[in-house]
Design a protein around this motif. Structure first.
Motif, PDB file in Angstrom:
ATOM      1  N   GLY A  19      50.569  52.906  75.815  1.00 49.51           N
ATOM      2  CA  GLY A  19      51.220  51.727  75.310  1.00 49.51           C
ATOM      3  C   GLY A  19      52.839  51.757  75.430  1.00 49.51           C
ATOM      4  O   GLY A  19      53.492  50.703  75.765  1.00 49.51           O
ATOM      5  N   LEU A  34      44.074  42.319  77.995  1.00 50.29           N
ATOM      6  CA  LEU A  34      43.435  43.614  77.419  1.00 50.29           C
ATOM      7  C   LEU A  34      41.905  43.353  77.417  1.00 50.29           C
ATOM      8  O   LEU A  34      41.486  42.725  76.742  1.00 50.29           O
ATOM      9  CB  LEU A  34      43.872  44.285  76.142  1.00 50.29           C
ATOM     10  CG  LEU A  34      45.522  44.394  76.169  1.00 50.29           C
ATOM     11  CD1 LEU A  34      46.062  44.149  74.880  1.00 50.29           C
ATOM     12  CD2 LEU A  34      45.843  45.852  76.731  1.00 50.29           C
ATOM     13  N   LYS A  42      41.829  48.712  72.678  1.00 53.54           N
ATOM     14  CA  LYS A  42      42.710  47.699  72.956  1.00 53.54           C
ATOM     15  C   LYS A  42      43.854  47.515  72.058  1.00 53.54           C
ATOM     16  O   LYS A  42      45.194  47.437  72.170  1.00 53.54           O
ATOM     17  CB  LYS A  42      42.191  46.309  73.104  1.00 53.54           C
ATOM     18  CG  LYS A  42      41.011  46.152  74.242  1.00 53.54           C
ATOM     19  CD  LYS A  42      40.184  44.947  74.324  1.00 53.54           C
ATOM     20  CE  LYS A  42      39.672  44.749  73.025  1.00 53.54           C
ATOM     21  NZ  LYS A  42      38.356  45.556  72.630  1.00 53.54           N
ATOM     22  N   THR A  43      43.481  47.487  70.565  1.00 56.68           N
ATOM     23  CA  THR A  43      44.435  47.360  69.636  1.00 56.68           C
ATOM     24  C   THR A  43      45.545  48.586  69.491  1.00 56.68           C
ATOM     25  O   THR A  43      46.714  48.561  69.222  1.00 56.68           O
ATOM     26  CB  THR A  43      43.701  46.937  68.496  1.00 56.68           C
ATOM     27  OG1 THR A  43      43.262  45.923  68.308  1.00 56.68           O
ATOM     28  CG2 THR A  43      44.853  46.724  67.275  1.00 56.68           C
ATOM     29  N   THR A  46      48.040  48.283  72.076  1.00 56.58           N
ATOM     30  CA  THR A  46      49.063  47.225  71.616  1.00 56.58           C
ATOM     31  C   THR A  46      49.768  47.819  70.685  1.00 56.58           C
ATOM     32  O   THR A  46      50.974  47.357  70.612  1.00 56.58           O
ATOM     33  CB  THR A  46      48.161  45.912  71.196  1.00 56.58           C
ATOM     34  OG1 THR A  46      47.389  45.610  72.330  1.00 56.58           O
ATOM     35  CG2 THR A  46      49.191  45.196  70.929  1.00 56.58           C
ATOM     36  N   ARG A  47      49.339  48.439  69.633  1.00 53.92           N
ATOM     37  CA  ARG A  47      50.303  49.185  68.885  1.00 53.92           C
ATOM     38  C   ARG A  47      51.288  50.064  69.433  1.00 53.92           C
ATOM     39  O   ARG A  47      52.424  50.092  69.085  1.00 53.92           O
ATOM     40  CB  ARG A  47      49.334  50.044  67.832  1.00 53.92           C
ATOM     41  CG  ARG A  47      50.089  50.559  66.631  1.00 53.92           C
ATOM     42  CD  ARG A  47      48.873  51.318  65.830  1.00 53.92           C
ATOM     43  NE  ARG A  47      48.270  50.246  65.106  1.00 53.92           N
ATOM     44  CZ  ARG A  47      46.740  50.334  65.332  1.00 53.92           C
ATOM     45  NH1 ARG A  47      46.144  51.478  65.601  1.00 53.92           N
ATOM     46  NH2 ARG A  47      45.896  49.498  64.802  1.00 53.92           N
ATOM     47  N   LEU A  49      52.206  49.419  72.406  1.00 52.16           N
ATOM     48  CA  LEU A  49      53.385  48.526  72.931  1.00 52.16           C
ATOM     49  C   LEU A  49      54.431  47.823  71.979  1.00 52.16           C
ATOM     50  O   LEU A  49      55.567  47.714  72.290  1.00 52.16           O
ATOM     51  CB  LEU A  49      52.763  47.388  73.415  1.00 52.16           C
ATOM     52  CG  LEU A  49      51.821  47.088  74.773  1.00 52.16           C
ATOM     53  CD1 LEU A  49      51.059  45.762  74.903  1.00 52.16           C
ATOM     54  CD2 LEU A  49      52.733  47.387  75.694  1.00 52.16           C
ATOM     55  N   VAL A  59      51.038  46.741  63.921  1.00 48.44           N
ATOM     56  CA  VAL A  59      50.298  45.956  64.777  1.00 48.44           C
ATOM     57  C   VAL A  59      48.899  46.246  64.390  1.00 48.44           C
ATOM     58  O   VAL A  59      48.412  47.497  64.770  1.00 48.44           O
ATOM     59  CB  VAL A  59      50.575  46.384  66.171  1.00 48.44           C
ATOM     60  CG1 VAL A  59      49.648  45.688  67.150  1.00 48.44           C
ATOM     61  CG2 VAL A  59      51.990  45.838  66.596  1.00 48.44           C
ATOM     62  N   LEU A  79      56.749  40.422  70.293  1.00 49.78           N
ATOM     63  CA  LEU A  79      55.428  40.473  70.712  1.00 49.78           C
ATOM     64  C   LEU A  79      54.562  39.430  69.995  1.00 49.78           C
ATOM     65  O   LEU A  79      54.401  39.611  68.932  1.00 49.78           O
ATOM     66  CB  LEU A  79      54.858  42.183  70.583  1.00 49.78           C
ATOM     67  CG  LEU A  79      53.572  42.402  70.813  1.00 49.78           C
ATOM     68  CD1 LEU A  79      53.300  42.299  72.416  1.00 49.78           C
ATOM     69  CD2 LEU A  79      53.186  44.044  70.137  1.00 49.78           C
ATOM     70  N   HIS A  81      50.708  38.961  69.722  1.00 51.13           N
ATOM     71  CA  HIS A  81      49.506  39.894  69.817  1.00 51.13           C
ATOM     72  C   HIS A  81      48.546  38.806  69.425  1.00 51.13           C
ATOM     73  O   HIS A  81      48.346  38.582  68.214  1.00 51.13           O
ATOM     74  CB  HIS A  81      49.565  40.817  68.743  1.00 51.13           C
ATOM     75  CG  HIS A  81      48.175  41.786  69.027  1.00 51.13           C
ATOM     76  ND1 HIS A  81      47.761  42.645  68.056  1.00 51.13           N
ATOM     77  CD2 HIS A  81      47.331  42.162  70.184  1.00 51.13           C
ATOM     78  CE1 HIS A  81      46.899  43.255  68.347  1.00 51.13           C
ATOM     79  NE2 HIS A  81      46.504  42.950  69.495  1.00 51.13           N
ATOM     80  N   ALA A 109      50.570  39.779  74.575  1.00 48.66           N
ATOM     81  CA  ALA A 109      49.426  40.857  74.582  1.00 48.66           C
ATOM     82  C   ALA A 109      48.078  39.917  74.101  1.00 48.66           C
ATOM     83  O   ALA A 109      48.007  39.570  73.116  1.00 48.66           O
ATOM     84  CB  ALA A 109      49.511  41.984  74.049  1.00 48.66           C
ATOM     85  N   GLU A 111      44.175  40.322  73.603  1.00 48.04           N
ATOM     86  CA  GLU A 111      42.738  40.996  73.701  1.00 48.04           C
ATOM     87  C   GLU A 111      41.711  39.937  74.046  1.00 48.04           C
ATOM     88  O   GLU A 111      41.979  38.991  73.557  1.00 48.04           O
ATOM     89  CB  GLU A 111      42.454  41.724  72.311  1.00 48.04           C
ATOM     90  CG  GLU A 111      43.579  42.877  72.091  1.00 48.04           C
ATOM     91  CD  GLU A 111      43.206  43.483  70.879  1.00 48.04           C
ATOM     92  OE1 GLU A 111      41.998  43.627  70.386  1.00 48.04           O
ATOM     93  OE2 GLU A 111      44.028  44.197  70.013  1.00 48.04           O
TER      94      GLU A 111
END
Length: 166
Positions: A19, A34, A42-43, A46-47, A49, A59, A79, A81, A109, A111
């Motif tokens: 990420g 995602l 996925k999370t 993203t964390r 990212l 995140v 970001l 999310h 992003a 999910e």
């Protein structure tokens, strides 16, 4: 023409690192989809990212709030999310979130966004996370994952996604 690369990730820490590397390629206006089963990472990705983009706030999965905005701590983009898992209506429900308003200055992003948000932008990154082996419990964070990152649209045509392999 779509551009794709495949990366094998063997731990949650490596998923976060992926990420962070991915964040270096992102700029305002980028949409990241995602896809993966519950517990796929996925999370966690993203964390990473968020860390790579230098945004404020932890995140975490936005499942119950649907969308969470993490402002930049520096000069980078915020970001946004989104967890579209509970949204069944596709783009109509997504439009209620005003993502099209946020998109030009943010990295978004999403999910569980496949089949729901593609209409937001002809340019997007699609990240698919799958368990690399058939054994083990679904969602086991220590199972290896195959991550396929596909750049869709002209924005990604010249990007070297293979550099994500680190």
């Amino acid at each position: 023409m779509d551009v794709a690369t495949r990366i094998t990730v063997t731990s949650p820490e490596q998923m976060r690192d992926l990420g962070r590397r991915l964040a270096k390629l992102l700029r305002p206006g980028d949409l990241v989809l995602l896809t993966g089963e519950l517990g796929a990472g996925k999370t966690t990705l993203t964390r990473g990212l968020g860390e790579g983009l230098g945004v404020r706030g932890a995140v975490t999965s936005p499942t119950f709030v649907i969308a969470r905005v993490h402002p930049s701590l520096g000069s980078g983009p915020p970001l946004v999310h989104v967890d579209a898992y509970r949204l069944g209506g596709g783009l109509d429900e997504m439009e209620d979130l005003d993502l099209d308003v946020s998109l030009p200055e943010s990295v978004i992003a999403v999910e569980w966004g496949e089949g729901k948000v593609e209409g937001l932008s002809e340019d997007r990154l699609h990240v698919v996370i799958e368990r690399a082996v058939g054994d083990g419990a679904a969602g086991d964070p220590d199972d290896p994952r195959d991550v396929v990152v596909t750049g869709v649209g002209p924005r990604w045509a010249g990007e070297d996604l293979a550099s994500l392999a680190g």
